[in-house]
Structures are given as C-alpha cells and as structure tokens.
Motif scaffolding. Structure first.
Motif, PDB file in Angstrom:
ATOM      1  N   ILE A  22       1.044 -75.933  11.105  1.00 58.03           N
ATOM      2  CA  ILE A  22      -0.304 -75.841  11.682  1.00 58.03           C
ATOM      3  C   ILE A  22      -0.587 -74.377  12.038  1.00 58.03           C
ATOM      4  CG2 ILE A  22      -1.818 -76.557  13.595  1.00 58.03           C
ATOM      5  CD1 ILE A  22      -1.061 -79.047  12.198  1.00 58.03           C
ATOM      6  N   ILE A  23      -1.754 -73.891  11.617  1.00 53.96           N
ATOM      7  CA  ILE A  23      -2.193 -72.564  12.080  1.00 53.96           C
ATOM      8  C   ILE A  23      -3.204 -72.808  13.187  1.00 53.96           C
ATOM      9  CG2 ILE A  23      -3.253 -70.360  11.469  1.00 53.96           C
ATOM     10  CD1 ILE A  23      -2.392 -70.907   8.566  1.00 53.96           C
ATOM     11  N   PHE A  24      -2.762 -72.628  14.423  1.00 55.12           N
ATOM     12  CA  PHE A  24      -3.602 -72.933  15.578  1.00 55.12           C
ATOM     13  C   PHE A  24      -4.643 -71.837  15.769  1.00 55.12           C
ATOM     14  CE2 PHE A  24      -4.732 -73.215  20.051  1.00 55.12           C
ATOM     15  CZ  PHE A  24      -4.867 -74.582  20.229  1.00 55.12           C
ATOM     16  N   LYS A  25      -5.901 -72.255  15.932  1.00 54.45           N
ATOM     17  CA  LYS A  25      -6.986 -71.294  16.184  1.00 54.45           C
ATOM     18  C   LYS A  25      -7.199 -71.231  17.697  1.00 54.45           C
ATOM     19  CE  LYS A  25      -8.357 -70.730  11.784  1.00 54.45           C
ATOM     20  NZ  LYS A  25      -7.195 -71.277  11.083  1.00 54.45           N
ATOM     21  N   ASP A  26      -6.776 -70.124  18.275  1.00 54.19           N
ATOM     22  CA  ASP A  26      -6.878 -69.939  19.720  1.00 54.19           C
ATOM     23  C   ASP A  26      -8.207 -69.259  20.050  1.00 54.19           C
ATOM     24  OD1 ASP A  26      -6.536 -69.333  22.403  1.00 54.19           O
ATOM     25  OD2 ASP A  26      -5.291 -67.569  21.973  1.00 54.19           O
ATOM     26  N   SER A  61     -10.046 -80.917  25.302  1.00 51.84           N
ATOM     27  CA  SER A  61     -10.422 -80.164  26.481  1.00 51.84           C
ATOM     28  C   SER A  61     -11.229 -78.913  26.146  1.00 51.84           C
ATOM     29  CB  SER A  61      -9.170 -79.738  27.260  1.00 51.84           C
ATOM     30  OG  SER A  61      -8.318 -78.973  26.390  1.00 51.84           O
ATOM     31  N   ARG A  62     -11.086 -78.443  24.932  1.00 50.87           N
ATOM     32  CA  ARG A  62     -11.787 -77.175  24.632  1.00 50.87           C
ATOM     33  C   ARG A  62     -13.276 -77.372  24.396  1.00 50.87           C
ATOM     34  NH1 ARG A  62      -6.672 -76.702  22.658  1.00 50.87           N
ATOM     35  NH2 ARG A  62      -7.256 -77.490  20.609  1.00 50.87           N
ATOM     36  N   GLY A  63     -13.712 -78.626  24.259  1.00 49.46           N
ATOM     37  CA  GLY A  63     -15.149 -78.896  24.205  1.00 49.46           C
ATOM     38  C   GLY A  63     -15.804 -78.747  25.572  1.00 49.46           C
ATOM     39  N   HIS A 121     -20.112 -82.029  20.780  1.00 47.64           N
ATOM     40  CA  HIS A 121     -19.562 -80.672  20.651  1.00 47.64           C
ATOM     41  C   HIS A 121     -18.044 -80.658  20.859  1.00 47.64           C
ATOM     42  CE1 HIS A 121     -18.754 -76.447  21.188  1.00 47.64           C
ATOM     43  NE2 HIS A 121     -18.235 -76.713  22.377  1.00 47.64           N
ATOM     44  N   ASP A 122     -17.362 -79.904  20.001  1.00 45.46           N
ATOM     45  CA  ASP A 122     -15.942 -79.600  20.217  1.00 45.46           C
ATOM     46  C   ASP A 122     -15.709 -78.182  19.718  1.00 45.46           C
ATOM     47  OD1 ASP A 122     -13.319 -79.901  20.988  1.00 45.46           O
ATOM     48  OD2 ASP A 122     -12.842 -81.501  19.574  1.00 45.46           O
ATOM     49  N   ASP A 123     -14.536 -77.623  20.049  1.00 49.29           N
ATOM     50  CA  ASP A 123     -14.288 -76.243  19.606  1.00 49.29           C
ATOM     51  C   ASP A 123     -14.091 -76.178  18.096  1.00 49.29           C
ATOM     52  OD1 ASP A 123     -11.749 -77.521  19.795  1.00 49.29           O
ATOM     53  OD2 ASP A 123     -10.743 -75.580  19.972  1.00 49.29           O
ATOM     54  N   LEU A 124     -13.463 -77.215  17.530  1.00 54.19           N
ATOM     55  CA  LEU A 124     -13.026 -77.094  16.132  1.00 54.19           C
ATOM     56  C   LEU A 124     -13.123 -78.433  15.406  1.00 54.19           C
ATOM     57  CD1 LEU A 124      -9.924 -75.111  15.002  1.00 54.19           C
ATOM     58  CD2 LEU A 124     -10.112 -77.502  14.325  1.00 54.19           C
ATOM     59  N   LEU A 125     -13.652 -78.393  14.179  1.00 53.96           N
ATOM     60  CA  LEU A 125     -13.680 -79.578  13.310  1.00 53.96           C
ATOM     61  C   LEU A 125     -12.570 -79.440  12.273  1.00 53.96           C
ATOM     62  CD1 LEU A 125     -15.039 -82.155  12.147  1.00 53.96           C
ATOM     63  CD2 LEU A 125     -16.575 -80.647  10.862  1.00 53.96           C
ATOM     64  N   ALA A 126     -11.605 -80.366  12.345  1.00 52.60           N
ATOM     65  CA  ALA A 126     -10.504 -80.368  11.366  1.00 52.60           C
ATOM     66  C   ALA A 126     -10.706 -81.562  10.439  1.00 52.60           C
ATOM     67  CB  ALA A 126      -9.164 -80.362  12.092  1.00 52.60           C
ATOM     68  N   THR A 127      -9.987 -82.672  10.657  1.00 53.62           N
ATOM     69  CA  THR A 127     -10.177 -83.848   9.788  1.00 53.62           C
ATOM     70  C   THR A 127     -11.429 -84.646  10.156  1.00 53.62           C
ATOM     71  OG1 THR A 127      -8.961 -85.353  11.223  1.00 53.62           O
ATOM     72  CG2 THR A 127      -7.669 -84.099   9.597  1.00 53.62           C
ATOM     73  N   GLY A 128     -11.968 -84.392  11.346  1.00 53.24           N
ATOM     74  CA  GLY A 128     -13.177 -85.096  11.786  1.00 53.24           C
ATOM     75  C   GLY A 128     -12.890 -86.373  12.561  1.00 53.24           C
ATOM     76  N   GLY A 129     -11.621 -86.748  12.675  1.00 52.93           N
ATOM     77  CA  GLY A 129     -11.278 -88.000  13.360  1.00 52.93           C
ATOM     78  C   GLY A 129     -11.737 -88.036  14.811  1.00 52.93           C
ATOM     79  N   THR A 130     -11.553 -86.936  15.505  1.00 55.16           N
ATOM     80  CA  THR A 130     -11.895 -86.898  16.939  1.00 55.16           C
ATOM     81  C   THR A 130     -13.406 -86.978  17.135  1.00 55.16           C
ATOM     82  OG1 THR A 130      -9.990 -85.428  17.216  1.00 55.16           O
ATOM     83  CG2 THR A 130     -11.486 -85.645  19.090  1.00 55.16           C
ATOM     84  N   ALA A 131     -14.148 -86.162  16.369  1.00 52.65           N
ATOM     85  CA  ALA A 131     -15.606 -86.153  16.522  1.00 52.65           C
ATOM     86  C   ALA A 131     -16.205 -87.494  16.066  1.00 52.65           C
ATOM     87  CB  ALA A 131     -16.213 -84.994  15.733  1.00 52.65           C
ATOM     88  N   GLN A 153     -15.005 -74.576  11.828  1.00 51.23           N
ATOM     89  CA  GLN A 153     -14.797 -75.708  10.907  1.00 51.23           C
ATOM     90  C   GLN A 153     -13.712 -75.314   9.897  1.00 51.23           C
ATOM     91  OE1 GLN A 153     -17.301 -78.611   7.873  1.00 51.23           O
ATOM     92  NE2 GLN A 153     -18.302 -76.820   8.677  1.00 51.23           N
ATOM     93  N   LEU A 154     -12.719 -76.175   9.732  1.00 50.67           N
ATOM     94  CA  LEU A 154     -11.687 -75.959   8.703  1.00 50.67           C
ATOM     95  C   LEU A 154     -12.125 -76.731   7.457  1.00 50.67           C
ATOM     96  CD1 LEU A 154      -8.404 -76.378  10.844  1.00 50.67           C
ATOM     97  CD2 LEU A 154      -9.797 -74.323  10.459  1.00 50.67           C
ATOM     98  N   LEU A 155     -12.740 -76.011   6.527  1.00 48.46           N
ATOM     99  CA  LEU A 155     -13.417 -76.666   5.390  1.00 48.46           C
ATOM    100  C   LEU A 155     -12.475 -77.503   4.535  1.00 48.46           C
ATOM    101  CD1 LEU A 155     -15.775 -73.776   4.264  1.00 48.46           C
ATOM    102  CD2 LEU A 155     -16.445 -75.937   5.329  1.00 48.46           C
TER     103      LEU A 155
END
Ligand code: AMP
Length: 176
Positions: A22-26, A61-63, A121-131, A153-155
């Motif tokens: 995982i490349i974490f986006k801080d 939490s970052r949202g 709203h969230d900080d980051l869209l990855a697979t979209g499961g959370t949103a 967004q991680l395309l």
C-alpha cells in the motif's frame, strides 16, 4: 505554482503503510498551508453550490478534517459517519466488504431525515467500498445522494464506477 502542484507537494506518499504494497497518501501536510486548505475547500464546495445540499456526510476519520469546512462553505449541516461502536446514541448501520474481511459504518438514526439532499465526503477514493456504504446508509435513512467529493482519487482502483449508481457527480481535486 499551480494548485495541483502545490497540493501534490503537500501530500506525502508513504510506501508499505499500513501494510506491504500500500502506498499511503498522507494528507496532513495540507494543513501546514492555510491558503491551500482554503483553496481545497473552495474547490470541493464550488461544484455543489447550486445543488441545495442540506447535509455533508464526513467519513471517519479523515473525512472529518475538511468535511465541516465544506459544510460551512455551503452553509449546510455536517454529519459524522463512524466505524462501529463509536457513536453514543441510537444508530443505523451498513456492513460492507473490505479487501480482507468486512467493516461496519454507522450514523445516529436522526442524522439524516427523509428528503435530505446529501453530499458525501472523504479524503480519498480507493475501491469505493467505504463511500458506497455511506451512500447506502444515506438512502436507508431516506436521504438523496447528490454527489461525492474527495481530495484524492486513485483511478486504477475504479472506485468511481461503484458510486455512479448513487450519483454520477463525483469530484476529486487530484488523481493518481
Ligand atoms: P475504499 O473504501 O477502498 O475506497 O477506501 C477508502 C478509505 O480508505 C478512505 O477512508 C481512505 O482514507 C482510506 N484509504 C484507502 N487507501 C488509502 C491510501 N492509499 N492512502 C490513504 N488512505 C487510504
């Protein structure tokens, strides 16, 4: 420097966190630059200015960092969606699948009322499961999902496709 370059510089990429591969986006570096924070908020809010948004959902939490500021910009309410067991009053919840295992998010049962027009709203869209789970929760409570906004967004993970059926209005400030 143009906005995208300033934003990219403020986001630190941390390889192999929290697990290998995982490349974490801080995003915490964004808050070192108040002008950049203001610009992010303005750019996240502007596409929804005419959408009569009643509530912004921020996902733990970052949202919770930019969500309330976007709500201020749109002059609407802010609602917290949290992981299971954190909210003190009666809740409604949605279970969803992670890459390994599953998770539950919940909101206070009175957080959304029937007819509410909601921006997620969230900080980051990855697979979209959370949103997508937050969107399901919104619908369960009778709200209407008007759109989604993310800093990142991680395309390559294709999360936007999972959100389209809730709303095609999916905004992100920077894509990787
Ligand atoms: P997903 O449900 O796969 O779209 O994952 C989105 C959630 O996981 C967001 O709450 C993000 O904060 C977090 N997340 C997923 N991948 C990353 C990443 N590479 N860097 C930082 N946060 C991430």
């Amino acid at each position: 420097m143009i906005f995208e370059e300033r934003l990219k510089k403020a986001i630190h990429e941390v390889p192999d966190f929290p697990e290998p591969g995982i490349i974490f986006k801080d995003i915490t570096g964004i808050w070192h630059d108040p002008e950049l924070v203001r610009e992010c908020v303005q750019r996240l809010a502007a596409p929804f200015e005419k959408d009569n948004i009643h509530k912004i959902i921020g996902i733990e939490s970052r949202g919770f960092l930019m969500g309330p500021m976007i709500a201020q910009a749109l002059n609407c309410s802010f609602v917290t969606v949290r992981k299971k067991g954190k909210l003190p009053r009666e809740t409604l919840h949605v279970n969803y699948e992670l890459e390994y295992g599953n998770a539950t998010i919940e909101a206070h049962q009175d957080a959304i009322v029937v007819g509410d027009r909601v921006l997620i709203h969230d900080d980051l869209l990855a697979t979209g499961g959370t949103a997508a789970a937050a969107a399901q929760l919104t619908k369960l409570m009778g709200g209407q999902v008007v759109g989604f906004c993310f800093i990142i967004q991680l395309l390559h993970l294709g999360g936007a496709a999972k959100l389209q059926s809730f709303s095609p209005k999916i905004i992100s400030l920077i894509d990787y």
